[in-house]
Write an enzyme that holds these catalytic residues in place. Structure first.
Site: not given
Length: 198
Positions: A49-51, A81, A113, A141-142, A177, A179
């Site tokens: 997600g976005e930390s 992530c 990050r 991803i990022r 990731h 999953e």
């Protein structure tokens, strides 16, 4: 413990995919959004997600302090992530003042990050993972990477020369990731860690 109850922090990210992976690995998964749900689990997955957003949702939901306390008491956890970022003791490039990612301090490591770049720099590849016979298909991803590990932290995998998977006791973290790929070996490793820690 026969069947561990593993929570998935359901603030952002691939919650459904983590729930499905955990179920396939023999755990009893449940979503966690409230304090009573956190108190009910044997272990916790913190998805991507976005930390910075996740940190402030934890604050808004009054979960940051209780989660830090449970982790300090030995709650097994797995972060992918953004989850890896949050589990760190120190976060580099943590975000703008007042909107920073807040470390849960569950692992003795420093994480950077978005270290691999922005969304357009996302990639996937096969990486060697300690303890697994065949390479793991890793989706980044990022993604962050680990800049430094301290005492007690075991490096499990690297990509492009950077640390992307680590373990400290019953806490596991990956910059990628698992999953998203259908390969359940990372989730199975975590479920095995949870069962062994009981």
């Amino acid at each position: 413990m026969s069947v561990p109850r593993v929570g998935v922090l359901a603030l952002q990210g691939d919650t459904r995919e983590h729930l499905a992976a955990l179920r396939e690995c023999g755990a009893e998964p449940m979503t966690v959004r409230r304090r009573d749900e956190l108190d009910a689990v044997d272990a916790l997955v913190i998805p991507g997600g976005e930390s910075t957003t996740m940190s402030h949702l934890l604050l808004d939901l009054d979960l940051l302090g209780p989660l830090r306390a449970r982790l300090a008491d030995g709650l097994p956890a797995y972060g992918s992530c953004a989850g890896m970022i949050l589990l760190a003791s120190e976060i580099l490039d943590a975000g703008a003042a007042g909107r920073q990612a807040l470390p849960l301090r569950a692992m003795n490591m420093t994480v950077r990050r978005n270290a691999f770049g922005s969304q357009v720099d996302s990639f996937e590849g096969d990486i060697e993972f300690a303890g697994l016979d065949d390479p793991v298909r890793a989706v980044f991803i990022r993604a962050p990477w680990v800049e430094r590990v301290g005492d007690g932290v075991q490096v499990l995998a690297r990509a492009a020369g950077h640390i992307v998977a680590v373990r400290q006791g019953a806490v596991l973290a990956t910059a990628f990731h698992p999953e998203m790929t259908g390969d359940r070996r990372i989730h199975q490793l975590f479920v095995d860690i949870v069962t062994s820690a009981a």
